[in-house]
Design an enzyme around this catalytic site. Structure first.
Site, PDB file in Angstrom:
ATOM      1  N   THR A  21      36.203 -23.862  -9.695  1.00  0.00           N
ATOM      2  CA  THR A  21      35.105 -24.153 -10.016  1.00  0.00           C
ATOM      3  C   THR A  21      34.639 -23.946 -11.635  1.00  0.00           C
ATOM      4  OG1 THR A  21      34.790 -21.940  -9.581  1.00  0.00           O
ATOM      5  CG2 THR A  21      33.740 -23.201  -8.044  1.00  0.00           C
ATOM      6  N   LYS A  74      46.915 -18.336  -4.827  1.00  0.00           N
ATOM      7  CA  LYS A  74      46.807 -19.876  -5.201  1.00  0.00           C
ATOM      8  C   LYS A  74      48.122 -20.436  -5.544  1.00  0.00           C
ATOM      9  CE  LYS A  74      41.997 -19.552  -6.887  1.00  0.00           C
ATOM     10  NZ  LYS A  74      41.797 -18.095  -6.914  1.00  0.00           N
ATOM     11  N   PHE A  75      49.167 -20.488  -4.378  1.00  0.00           N
ATOM     12  CA  PHE A  75      50.332 -20.983  -4.623  1.00  0.00           C
ATOM     13  C   PHE A  75      50.227 -22.593  -5.048  1.00  0.00           C
ATOM     14  CE2 PHE A  75      51.554 -17.598  -1.767  1.00  0.00           C
ATOM     15  CZ  PHE A  75      51.976 -16.807  -2.714  1.00  0.00           C
ATOM     16  N   HIS A  76      51.042 -22.854  -6.040  1.00  0.00           N
ATOM     17  CA  HIS A  76      51.343 -24.403  -6.348  1.00  0.00           C
ATOM     18  C   HIS A  76      52.728 -24.589  -7.003  1.00  0.00           C
ATOM     19  CE1 HIS A  76      48.791 -27.845  -8.513  1.00  0.00           C
ATOM     20  NE2 HIS A  76      50.088 -28.223  -7.838  1.00  0.00           N
ATOM     21  N   ASP A  77      53.350 -25.413  -6.170  1.00  0.00           N
ATOM     22  CA  ASP A  77      54.667 -25.426  -6.787  1.00  0.00           C
ATOM     23  C   ASP A  77      55.433 -26.574  -5.859  1.00  0.00           C
ATOM     24  OD1 ASP A  77      57.465 -24.935  -7.936  1.00  0.00           O
ATOM     25  OD2 ASP A  77      56.730 -22.847  -8.343  1.00  0.00           O
ATOM     26  N   ILE A  78      56.742 -26.879  -5.969  1.00  0.00           N
ATOM     27  CA  ILE A  78      57.209 -27.686  -5.027  1.00  0.00           C
ATOM     28  C   ILE A  78      57.452 -27.323  -3.497  1.00  0.00           C
ATOM     29  CG2 ILE A  78      58.865 -28.791  -6.809  1.00  0.00           C
ATOM     30  CD1 ILE A  78      61.321 -27.080  -5.690  1.00  0.00           C
ATOM     31  N   PRO A  79      57.339 -28.221  -2.642  1.00  0.00           N
ATOM     32  CA  PRO A  79      57.217 -28.055  -1.199  1.00  0.00           C
ATOM     33  C   PRO A  79      58.131 -26.477  -0.924  1.00  0.00           C
ATOM     34  CG  PRO A  79      57.248 -30.148  -1.481  1.00  0.00           C
ATOM     35  CD  PRO A  79      57.767 -29.851  -2.736  1.00  0.00           C
ATOM     36  N   ASN A  80      59.480 -26.711  -1.128  1.00  0.00           N
ATOM     37  CA  ASN A  80      60.211 -25.684  -0.580  1.00  0.00           C
ATOM     38  C   ASN A  80      59.705 -24.363  -1.164  1.00  0.00           C
ATOM     39  OD1 ASN A  80      62.741 -25.049   0.445  1.00  0.00           O
ATOM     40  ND2 ASN A  80      63.511 -24.465  -1.313  1.00  0.00           N
ATOM     41  N   ARG A 134      31.713  -8.284  -7.656  1.00  0.00           N
ATOM     42  CA  ARG A 134      31.123  -7.406  -8.332  1.00  0.00           C
ATOM     43  C   ARG A 134      29.456  -6.833  -7.658  1.00  0.00           C
ATOM     44  NH1 ARG A 134      31.598 -10.957 -13.350  1.00  0.00           N
ATOM     45  NH2 ARG A 134      31.755 -12.423 -11.596  1.00  0.00           N
ATOM     46  N   ARG A 170      25.896 -14.557  -4.136  1.00  0.00           N
ATOM     47  CA  ARG A 170      25.106 -13.138  -4.753  1.00  0.00           C
ATOM     48  C   ARG A 170      23.928 -12.943  -3.848  1.00  0.00           C
ATOM     49  NH1 ARG A 170      28.764 -12.510  -7.177  1.00  0.00           N
ATOM     50  NH2 ARG A 170      29.117 -12.407  -9.292  1.00  0.00           N
ATOM     51  N   GLN A 176      28.893 -15.921 -12.835  1.00  0.00           N
ATOM     52  CA  GLN A 176      28.860 -17.139 -11.900  1.00  0.00           C
ATOM     53  C   GLN A 176      27.477 -18.174 -11.998  1.00  0.00           C
ATOM     54  OE1 GLN A 176      31.140 -17.889  -9.848  1.00  0.00           O
ATOM     55  NE2 GLN A 176      32.169 -16.027  -8.824  1.00  0.00           N
ATOM     56  N   ASP A 206      45.003 -13.832  -2.656  1.00  0.00           N
ATOM     57  CA  ASP A 206      44.470 -15.002  -3.376  1.00  0.00           C
ATOM     58  C   ASP A 206      45.597 -15.293  -4.654  1.00  0.00           C
ATOM     59  OD1 ASP A 206      42.843 -16.816  -4.264  1.00  0.00           O
ATOM     60  OD2 ASP A 206      41.292 -15.286  -5.270  1.00  0.00           O
ATOM     61  N   LYS A 237      40.113  -9.015  -0.935  1.00  0.00           N
ATOM     62  CA  LYS A 237      40.857 -10.047  -1.479  1.00  0.00           C
ATOM     63  C   LYS A 237      41.541  -9.437  -2.603  1.00  0.00           C
ATOM     64  CE  LYS A 237      38.992 -13.095  -4.304  1.00  0.00           C
ATOM     65  NZ  LYS A 237      39.658 -13.232  -5.469  1.00  0.00           N
TER      66      LYS A 237
HETATM   67  O1  C5P Z   1      32.491 -10.704  -8.901  1.00  0.00           O
HETATM   68  P1  C5P Z   1      32.513 -12.077  -7.899  1.00  0.00           P
HETATM   69  O2  C5P Z   1      31.433 -11.823  -6.699  1.00  0.00           O
HETATM   70  O3  C5P Z   1      31.845 -13.143  -8.873  1.00  0.00           O
HETATM   71  O4  C5P Z   1      33.772 -12.058  -7.573  1.00  0.00           O
HETATM   72  C1  C5P Z   1      34.008 -13.528  -7.163  1.00  0.00           C
HETATM   73  C2  C5P Z   1      35.734 -13.441  -6.556  1.00  0.00           C
HETATM   74  O5  C5P Z   1      35.951 -14.757  -5.979  1.00  0.00           O
HETATM   75  C3  C5P Z   1      36.729 -13.147  -7.838  1.00  0.00           C
HETATM   76  O6  C5P Z   1      37.784 -12.783  -7.293  1.00  0.00           O
HETATM   77  C4  C5P Z   1      36.666 -14.749  -8.466  1.00  0.00           C
HETATM   78  O7  C5P Z   1      37.914 -14.868  -8.794  1.00  0.00           O
HETATM   79  C5  C5P Z   1      36.723 -15.510  -6.808  1.00  0.00           C
HETATM   80  N1  C5P Z   1      36.658 -16.822  -6.962  1.00  0.00           N
HETATM   81  C6  C5P Z   1      35.446 -17.567  -7.502  1.00  0.00           C
HETATM   82  N2  C5P Z   1      35.156 -19.074  -7.444  1.00  0.00           N
HETATM   83  C7  C5P Z   1      35.982 -19.366  -7.029  1.00  0.00           C
HETATM   84  C8  C5P Z   1      37.361 -18.875  -6.480  1.00  0.00           C
HETATM   85  C9  C5P Z   1      37.494 -17.707  -6.258  1.00  0.00           C
HETATM   86  O8  C5P Z   1      34.488 -16.753  -7.948  1.00  0.00           O
HETATM   87  N3  C5P Z   1      35.875 -20.833  -6.851  1.00  0.00           N
END
Ligand code: C5P
Length: 248
Positions: A133, A76-82, A224, A194, A203, A74, A47
């Site tokens: 999240t 995460k696009f967010h804008d007008i449809p076009n 990580r 994890r 997290q 990754d 990613k």
């Molecule tokens: O290192 P770690 O396992 O926490 O990385 C998780 C990846 O997933 C990071 O790139 C983080 O930005 C992404 N992510 C997340 N929670 C989300 C969406 C994306 O942890 N809801």
């Protein structure tokens, strides 16, 4: 569900290795390349997020593809449809394997994103982001959303489903509910994973890869625990020990 790129055509035959997406959260290509060199060759899905992409641009995606990796872009696009339609088409042009947009951009934006991919012979999976999240109920209220996060996730996931997206990003706590609601064919991509015994880092609501898959995740995003491990191969093997039995 529409057909997709090289990786996508094989979805039904994917091994557990195909279902792990490693987050290459690096500030620049030099560091991303170091990380890549430490990861097992079998880890072919990675990613790329805003940090690396903003610094290195499409070249990072091209180099990862040359190195045999499928890239989840990754952004995460967010804008007008076009505008979102154009961005998603650009991502497809780079050969991304998966790309995402904010479901809160609304039905017309989501539909435009889907239509933009229709002309590609090999296209990326189009995934919706529901509620970040990092947002709790109080933060949702501050932006005018009275519902609690779970209700808002459900609403936005339904919206993404109705607009014809391939799936959504979901935290471990939401996977079972979304799988139940939206059926077997809707992709659930789950970060916050994890392995048993790994540090939680920042997290909070985590699950093991085995648990996430048992609840219905298609792909787990792991950063990580793999990229920061003293022995990434051993960390990879530990993930495999959890996932392999579920894939047989
Ligand atoms: O290192 P770690 O396992 O926490 O990385 C998780 C990846 O997933 C990071 O790139 C983080 O930005 C992404 N992510 C997340 N929670 C989300 C969406 C994306 O942890 N809801």
């Amino acid at each position: 569900m529409s057909p997709g790129g090289t990786g996508n055509a094989n979805r039904g035959r994917e091994t557990w290795e195909d279902r792990v997406i490693t987050a290459l959260d690096s500030p620049n290509w030099a560091e991303a390349e170091l990380l890549l060199g430490r990861l097992p060759a079998a880890n072919r899905r990675v990613k790329v997020g805003k940090q690396l992409f903003t610094r290195e641009g499409p070249a990072a995606v091209a180099k990862l593809r040359e190195a045999g990796r499928d890239v989840f872009l990754d952004l995460k696009f967010h804008d007008i449809p076009n505008t979102v339609a154009g961005a998603v088409a650009s991502a497809a042009g780079l050969g991304a394997w998966m790309v995402n947009v904010h479901a809160s951009g609304g039905p017309r934006m989501l539909e435009a994103a889907g239509e933009a991919l229709a002309g590609f012979r090999e296209r990326p999976w189009l995934i919706g982001v529901t509620v970040l999240t990092s947002m709790d109920a109080a933060e949702l209220r501050s932006v005018g959303v009275a519902d609690d996060p779970e209700a808002q996730v459900r609403r936005l996931a339904r919206l993404a489903h109705e607009a014809g997206l391939d799936g959504v990003v979901a935290s471990p706590g939401e996977v079972a509910m979304l799988r139940e609601e939206l059926g077997r064919d809707f992709l659930l991509v789950t970060p916050g994973v994890r392995p048993e015994g790994a540090a939680g880092d920042d997290q909070r609501r985590t699950a093991t890869p085995g648990r996430a898959m048992a609840d219905g995740a298609d792909y787990v995003v792991i950063g990580r625990p793999l990229t920061g491990a003293d022995d990434p191969q051993a960390a990879w093997n530990a993930i495999g020990a959890e996932l392999a039995p579920r894939n047989e």
